[in-house]
Design a protein around this motif. Structure first.
Motif, PDB file in Angstrom:
ATOM      1  N   ARG A 142       9.479  14.793 -27.321  1.00  0.00           N
ATOM      2  CA  ARG A 142       9.561  14.617 -25.878  1.00  0.00           C
ATOM      3  C   ARG A 142       9.183  13.182 -25.490  1.00  0.00           C
ATOM      4  O   ARG A 142       9.793  12.583 -24.602  1.00  0.00           O
ATOM      5  CB  ARG A 142       8.642  15.617 -25.167  1.00  0.00           C
ATOM      6  CG  ARG A 142       8.998  17.074 -25.380  1.00  0.00           C
ATOM      7  CD  ARG A 142      10.278  17.463 -24.668  1.00  0.00           C
ATOM      8  NE  ARG A 142      10.103  17.573 -23.243  1.00  0.00           N
ATOM      9  CZ  ARG A 142       9.861  18.714 -22.591  1.00  0.00           C
ATOM     10  NH1 ARG A 142       9.734  19.854 -23.259  1.00  0.00           N
ATOM     11  NH2 ARG A 142       9.767  18.738 -21.271  1.00  0.00           N
ATOM     12  N   ASN A 145      12.051  10.923 -26.405  1.00  0.00           N
ATOM     13  CA  ASN A 145      13.147  11.094 -25.463  1.00  0.00           C
ATOM     14  C   ASN A 145      12.861  10.324 -24.173  1.00  0.00           C
ATOM     15  O   ASN A 145      13.728   9.628 -23.640  1.00  0.00           O
ATOM     16  CB  ASN A 145      13.351  12.575 -25.145  1.00  0.00           C
ATOM     17  CG  ASN A 145      14.567  12.822 -24.259  1.00  0.00           C
ATOM     18  OD1 ASN A 145      15.700  12.536 -24.640  1.00  0.00           O
ATOM     19  ND2 ASN A 145      14.339  13.333 -23.056  1.00  0.00           N
ATOM     20  N   TYR A 263      23.200  11.396 -17.594  1.00  0.00           N
ATOM     21  CA  TYR A 263      21.887  12.015 -17.787  1.00  0.00           C
ATOM     22  C   TYR A 263      21.444  12.738 -16.514  1.00  0.00           C
ATOM     23  O   TYR A 263      21.791  12.327 -15.403  1.00  0.00           O
ATOM     24  CB  TYR A 263      20.831  10.970 -18.154  1.00  0.00           C
ATOM     25  CG  TYR A 263      20.859  10.580 -19.597  1.00  0.00           C
ATOM     26  CD1 TYR A 263      20.010  11.180 -20.537  1.00  0.00           C
ATOM     27  CD2 TYR A 263      21.763   9.613 -20.052  1.00  0.00           C
ATOM     28  CE1 TYR A 263      20.053  10.828 -21.876  1.00  0.00           C
ATOM     29  CE2 TYR A 263      21.807   9.259 -21.398  1.00  0.00           C
ATOM     30  CZ  TYR A 263      20.954   9.872 -22.296  1.00  0.00           C
ATOM     31  OH  TYR A 263      21.005   9.516 -23.623  1.00  0.00           O
ATOM     32  N   ARG A 266      16.315  16.933 -14.450  1.00  0.00           N
ATOM     33  CA  ARG A 266      16.081  18.380 -14.570  1.00  0.00           C
ATOM     34  C   ARG A 266      14.822  18.874 -13.861  1.00  0.00           C
ATOM     35  O   ARG A 266      14.706  20.055 -13.588  1.00  0.00           O
ATOM     36  CB  ARG A 266      16.046  18.841 -16.029  1.00  0.00           C
ATOM     37  CG  ARG A 266      17.349  18.579 -16.766  1.00  0.00           C
ATOM     38  CD  ARG A 266      17.518  19.476 -17.952  1.00  0.00           C
ATOM     39  NE  ARG A 266      16.428  19.342 -18.895  1.00  0.00           N
ATOM     40  CZ  ARG A 266      15.979  20.357 -19.642  1.00  0.00           C
ATOM     41  NH1 ARG A 266      16.521  21.557 -19.542  1.00  0.00           N
ATOM     42  NH2 ARG A 266      14.992  20.146 -20.497  1.00  0.00           N
ATOM     43  N   ALA A 284      11.929  15.427 -20.282  1.00  0.00           N
ATOM     44  CA  ALA A 284      12.820  16.593 -20.314  1.00  0.00           C
ATOM     45  C   ALA A 284      14.251  16.232 -19.929  1.00  0.00           C
ATOM     46  O   ALA A 284      15.108  17.120 -19.839  1.00  0.00           O
ATOM     47  CB  ALA A 284      12.290  17.680 -19.386  1.00  0.00           C
ATOM     48  N   LYS A 286      18.108  15.168 -20.040  1.00  0.00           N
ATOM     49  CA  LYS A 286      19.127  15.510 -21.037  1.00  0.00           C
ATOM     50  C   LYS A 286      20.432  14.784 -20.745  1.00  0.00           C
ATOM     51  O   LYS A 286      20.748  14.474 -19.596  1.00  0.00           O
ATOM     52  CB  LYS A 286      19.378  17.021 -21.065  1.00  0.00           C
ATOM     53  CG  LYS A 286      18.346  17.804 -21.850  1.00  0.00           C
ATOM     54  CD  LYS A 286      18.816  19.221 -22.126  1.00  0.00           C
ATOM     55  CE  LYS A 286      17.872  19.978 -23.041  1.00  0.00           C
ATOM     56  NZ  LYS A 286      18.371  21.329 -23.363  1.00  0.00           N
ATOM     57  N   ARG A 287      21.181  14.575 -21.819  1.00  0.00           N
ATOM     58  CA  ARG A 287      22.502  13.949 -21.747  1.00  0.00           C
ATOM     59  C   ARG A 287      23.564  15.033 -21.645  1.00  0.00           C
ATOM     60  O   ARG A 287      23.404  16.124 -22.190  1.00  0.00           O
ATOM     61  CB  ARG A 287      22.717  13.090 -22.995  1.00  0.00           C
ATOM     62  CG  ARG A 287      23.978  12.238 -23.000  1.00  0.00           C
ATOM     63  CD  ARG A 287      23.958  11.316 -24.209  1.00  0.00           C
ATOM     64  NE  ARG A 287      23.934  12.088 -25.439  1.00  0.00           N
ATOM     65  CZ  ARG A 287      25.020  12.475 -26.091  1.00  0.00           C
ATOM     66  NH1 ARG A 287      26.226  12.169 -25.630  1.00  0.00           N
ATOM     67  NH2 ARG A 287      24.911  13.156 -27.214  1.00  0.00           N
ATOM     68  N   ASP A 290      24.633  17.011 -24.634  1.00  0.00           N
ATOM     69  CA  ASP A 290      23.637  17.847 -25.307  1.00  0.00           C
ATOM     70  C   ASP A 290      23.380  19.149 -24.557  1.00  0.00           C
ATOM     71  O   ASP A 290      22.449  19.883 -24.900  1.00  0.00           O
ATOM     72  CB  ASP A 290      22.314  17.085 -25.445  1.00  0.00           C
ATOM     73  CG  ASP A 290      22.456  15.838 -26.302  1.00  0.00           C
ATOM     74  OD1 ASP A 290      23.319  15.843 -27.196  1.00  0.00           O
ATOM     75  OD2 ASP A 290      21.715  14.863 -26.068  1.00  0.00           O
ATOM     76  N   MET A 291      24.202  19.448 -23.553  1.00  0.00           N
ATOM     77  CA  MET A 291      23.980  20.641 -22.734  1.00  0.00           C
ATOM     78  C   MET A 291      25.208  21.544 -22.784  1.00  0.00           C
ATOM     79  O   MET A 291      26.339  21.069 -22.893  1.00  0.00           O
ATOM     80  CB  MET A 291      23.677  20.244 -21.284  1.00  0.00           C
ATOM     81  CG  MET A 291      22.499  19.306 -21.135  1.00  0.00           C
ATOM     82  SD  MET A 291      22.241  18.745 -19.430  1.00  0.00           S
ATOM     83  CE  MET A 291      21.593  20.236 -18.688  1.00  0.00           C
ATOM     84  N   TRP A 296      25.147  21.235 -17.180  1.00  0.00           N
ATOM     85  CA  TRP A 296      24.922  19.881 -16.696  1.00  0.00           C
ATOM     86  C   TRP A 296      25.203  19.782 -15.201  1.00  0.00           C
ATOM     87  O   TRP A 296      24.424  19.190 -14.446  1.00  0.00           O
ATOM     88  CB  TRP A 296      25.801  18.886 -17.452  1.00  0.00           C
ATOM     89  CG  TRP A 296      25.447  17.457 -17.174  1.00  0.00           C
ATOM     90  CD1 TRP A 296      24.510  16.709 -17.814  1.00  0.00           C
ATOM     91  CD2 TRP A 296      26.000  16.615 -16.154  1.00  0.00           C
ATOM     92  NE1 TRP A 296      24.450  15.445 -17.275  1.00  0.00           N
ATOM     93  CE2 TRP A 296      25.354  15.358 -16.248  1.00  0.00           C
ATOM     94  CE3 TRP A 296      26.988  16.797 -15.185  1.00  0.00           C
ATOM     95  CZ2 TRP A 296      25.662  14.293 -15.412  1.00  0.00           C
ATOM     96  CZ3 TRP A 296      27.285  15.737 -14.338  1.00  0.00           C
ATOM     97  CH2 TRP A 296      26.629  14.506 -14.448  1.00  0.00           C
TER      98      TRP A 296
END
Length: 359
Positions: A142, A145, A263, A266, A284, A286-287, A290-291, A296
């Protein structure tokens, strides 16, 4: 002699109470944990006020705790559950971007209410939501990221915090004061007190002002933020009403550019936006690739305008307008909230190219 402060939910020495609580902020004792510096941000090469070298032991991996001979402290704030203030010192990155407030994240848990403690006051299993894994701790993936996303956003002109360094911990404290023990991470995993896949780290971060819109703030906090914005050489607001409009534009453009880069945050709320309008806490994020399909877009809409507008960027706008109206009524009056929403929505659509949710 230790005491227990119910407001903060942290056990600490009576000496720590000598500092008067100011807007939910004070200092608590801390100890330096054994660690290895996992990474140092090259964007601060030669500009840092700290001696940090990758692969060595860092002196600033501090964790809330008290033991004999320790004279270290970290500042704490209301609604900051696992971070502590390290220092205020002005420095710049290699591109000349200015920073002042430095904190540590993953340095202990500052709130106990409603959560069953299974180990000690400073960190414990998140048995309530399961979202954090361990309350008070930060997992390596985390932190990395957060570091990656914050650098990407900064490079593309989004106002955010920066990761200075990440310390990989070799031990964690168990207990407090005379009962405090330093236990190796490997032993904690062997005893089942720490998941095998969980690798706790402490992340050092840089801000302009760390103060968030969603924490207790006063007039001086807003004036401090405006002063910092002016010192950055931005198109600086000269009045508090101009600051309100500047903030809305910067927020909408930041969210819009983040989404255009693929991105989503979230968990965007007023607690993740600083008074100098930096979108923070990206661990947290995300791209899009990656979802799962559809997730997304749902996350994008929540970033922009959460249902009933209590969260997301639209909720931040409402919170900011209300706070400024309460504290500076004579200076800014009460701009129509629908006009502020419209300004935010137009700026987001123009920057991102995406439709506004519900439009």
């Amino acid at each position: 002699m230790a005491c227990y402060d119910r407001a903060m939910g942290v056990e600490f020495s009576a000496k720590a109470r000598e500092t008067a609580l100011n807007s939910g902020r004070e200092k608590l004792p801390a100890i330096a944990l054994d660690n290895t510096v996992l990474e140092v941000n090259p964007a601060f090469d030669g500009t840092l006020p700290f001696d940090l070298r990758k692969g060595t032991r860092g002196d600033l991996a501090l964790f809330f705790g008290e033991e004999n001979g320790s004279d270290k402290e970290l500042g704490v704030r209301e609604f900051h559950w696992r971070s502590g203030d390290l220092a205020q010192i002005v420095f710049r990155d290699t591109k000349g971007r200015k920073y002042r407030d430095v904190d540590l994240k993953g340095c202990g848990y500052l709130r106990q209410a409603g959560v069953e403690s299974i180990h000690n006051p400073q960190w414990e299993k998140d048995t309530a939501s399961g979202h954090y894994g361990y309350l008070g701790l930060l997992n390596k993936d985390r932190a990395q990221n957060d570091s990656h996303v914050s650098e990407l956003l900064t490079t593309n002109g989004v106002r955010t915090h920066r990761s200075i360094a990440i310390f990989e911990l070799k031990e964690l404290p168990v207990g407090w004061g005379e009962t405090l023990e330093r236990v190796q991470i490997s032993e904690l995993k062997e005893r089942g007190l720490l998941d095998e896949q969980y690798d706790p780290v402490i992340q050092m971060r840089a801000f302009g002002t760390k103060t968030r819109l969603g924490e207790p703030v006063n007039r001086a906090d807003f004036d401090d933020a405006i002063s910092l914005i002016r010192s950055e050489g931005e198109t600086a607001p000269t009045t508090r009403l101009e600051y309100l409009y500047w903030f809305i534009d910067a927020l909408a453009q930041g969210i819009g550019r983040m989404h255009k880069l693929g991105y989503v945050h979230r968990y965007l709320t007023e607690r993740n936006v600083t008074l100098d309008c930096r979108i923070v806490d990206l661990d947290a994020a995300k791209r899009v690739g990656d979802m799962p399909e559809g997730e997304w877009e749902d996350a994008r809409c929540r970033d922009v305008a959460h249902k009933r507008h209590k969260r997301g960027g639209r909720g931040v706008v409402a919170h900011l307008a209300a706070e400024l109206g309460r504290k500076f009524r004579d200076d800014i009056g009460y701009p129509a909230i629908e006009d502020l929403y419209r300004r935010y929505e137009d700026a987001y659509v123009k920057e991102s190219g995406f439709p506004f949710p519900g439009a």
